[in-house]
Structures are given as C-alpha cells and as structure tokens.
Design a protein around this motif. Sequence first.
Motif, mmCIF file in Angstrom:
data_model
loop_
_atom_site.group_PDB
_atom_site.id
_atom_site.type_symbol
_atom_site.label_atom_id
_atom_site.label_comp_id
_atom_site.label_asym_id
_atom_site.label_seq_id
_atom_site.Cartn_x
_atom_site.Cartn_y
_atom_site.Cartn_z
ATOM 1 N N ILE A 12 0.854 -1.183 0.000
ATOM 2 C CA ILE A 12 0.000 0.000 0.000
ATOM 3 C C ILE A 12 0.889 1.232 0.000
ATOM 4 O O ILE A 12 1.841 1.324 0.768
ATOM 5 N N PHE A 15 -3.711 5.568 1.448
ATOM 6 C CA PHE A 15 -5.095 5.160 1.666
ATOM 7 C C PHE A 15 -5.956 6.398 1.860
ATOM 8 O O PHE A 15 -5.466 7.452 2.265
ATOM 9 N N SER A 72 -18.425 3.142 4.083
ATOM 10 C CA SER A 72 -19.005 1.810 3.991
ATOM 11 C C SER A 72 -18.622 0.966 5.197
ATOM 12 O O SER A 72 -17.522 1.088 5.730
ATOM 13 N N THR A 74 -18.758 -2.275 4.719
ATOM 14 C CA THR A 74 -18.318 -3.498 4.049
ATOM 15 C C THR A 74 -17.176 -3.145 3.108
ATOM 16 O O THR A 74 -16.962 -1.989 2.782
ATOM 17 N N GLY A 75 -16.472 -4.130 2.669
ATOM 18 C CA GLY A 75 -15.369 -3.885 1.735
ATOM 19 C C GLY A 75 -14.031 -3.994 2.434
ATOM 20 O O GLY A 75 -13.895 -4.640 3.469
ATOM 21 N N SER A 76 -13.041 -3.353 1.877
ATOM 22 C CA SER A 76 -11.680 -3.430 2.408
ATOM 23 C C SER A 76 -11.609 -2.838 3.806
ATOM 24 O O SER A 76 -12.284 -1.860 4.119
ATOM 25 N N ILE A 77 -10.761 -3.428 4.630
ATOM 26 C CA ILE A 77 -10.544 -2.945 5.994
ATOM 27 C C ILE A 77 -9.125 -2.401 6.080
ATOM 28 O O ILE A 77 -8.179 -3.066 5.679
ATOM 29 N N ILE A 78 -9.014 -1.201 6.575
ATOM 30 C CA ILE A 78 -7.708 -0.586 6.787
ATOM 31 C C ILE A 78 -7.335 -0.751 8.255
ATOM 32 O O ILE A 78 -8.116 -0.394 9.137
ATOM 33 N N TYR A 79 -6.151 -1.291 8.514
ATOM 34 C CA TYR A 79 -5.637 -1.426 9.875
ATOM 35 C C TYR A 79 -4.729 -0.235 10.138
ATOM 36 O O TYR A 79 -3.686 -0.085 9.500
ATOM 37 N N ASN A 122 -17.701 3.972 8.480
ATOM 38 C CA ASN A 122 -16.680 3.071 7.962
ATOM 39 C C ASN A 122 -16.291 2.050 9.012
ATOM 40 O O ASN A 122 -16.086 2.393 10.187
ATOM 41 N N THR A 123 -16.158 0.785 8.613
ATOM 42 C CA THR A 123 -15.565 -0.226 9.484
ATOM 43 C C THR A 123 -14.055 -0.117 9.314
ATOM 44 O O THR A 123 -13.538 -0.180 8.202
#
Length: 130
Positions: A12, A15, A72, A74-79, A122-123
């Motif tokens: 990455i 983001f 969202s 759902t979808g990609s999760i950023i840590y 956002n999750t």
Amino acid sequence: MNEKMSSETNAINWFEIPAKDISRAKTFYESIFEIKMQEMEMPGMKYAMFPFDPVKAKVSGGLAQSPMHTPSSTGSIIYLNANPDLQNVLDRIENAGGKVTMPKTSIGQNGFMAFFTDTEGNTMALHSNT
C-alpha cells in the motif's frame, strides 16, 4: 511490462478513508489518535491528511469527502497503527462518537487487533504490537 513488487516496496502506498462530513471525521481521528491532521485543498474534494514524514517514505493517507468517496461498513478494511498499545486508542473511540465492534484481540506473535466503526460509518481496524 509486468514488474513484480520487490520486498523493499509497500503493498500500500496511500489510503483514503471516505467521509460524509470532513470536519466531523477529522475531529474523530484527531481525538482517538491524539494527533493534528492537515487540511488540504484538492480539486473536487475536501481532504485531511494523517501526519507523516515524507523523508522516511512511510505509508500514510487521509480523509476524503467527495462524490466518489462513500463511507461503507463493508469492503476493504484498513488497519491503522495504534502502537504501542491499541487499547489506548480503543478507549477513546466511543467518547469521540465511534463504536468499538471487536475488542482488543490477540493475533499471537503478530500482536493485537480490534475493529471499530467511525463517525462516518466506515468499518476500520487497529493493530499494535502489545
């Protein structure tokens, strides 16, 4: 030409976390991480950057509000990096308007993780070594 990613590059580079209300989102992330984010003028969007050192070339990112950025769950999760101990950040999330959805959880030798929902819906996730 198909070039492979070397072990010296990041998977990455940047983001963006979508925001419905950039001011609210900025206040939330500044509160939970105890940081100051820099607002920027970008064509067609409102933007706030997480602090980073461009000389060290570490991965960073920002908050983006535009018609192309839709929060969202759902979808990609950023840590996000919450070192040294993500519990410190986790403890500030609900007071800042977010919701902890998974408490600090051990992932063995890889440290700890937790999930939360930010003020925009956002999750997101946190990671720390301890």
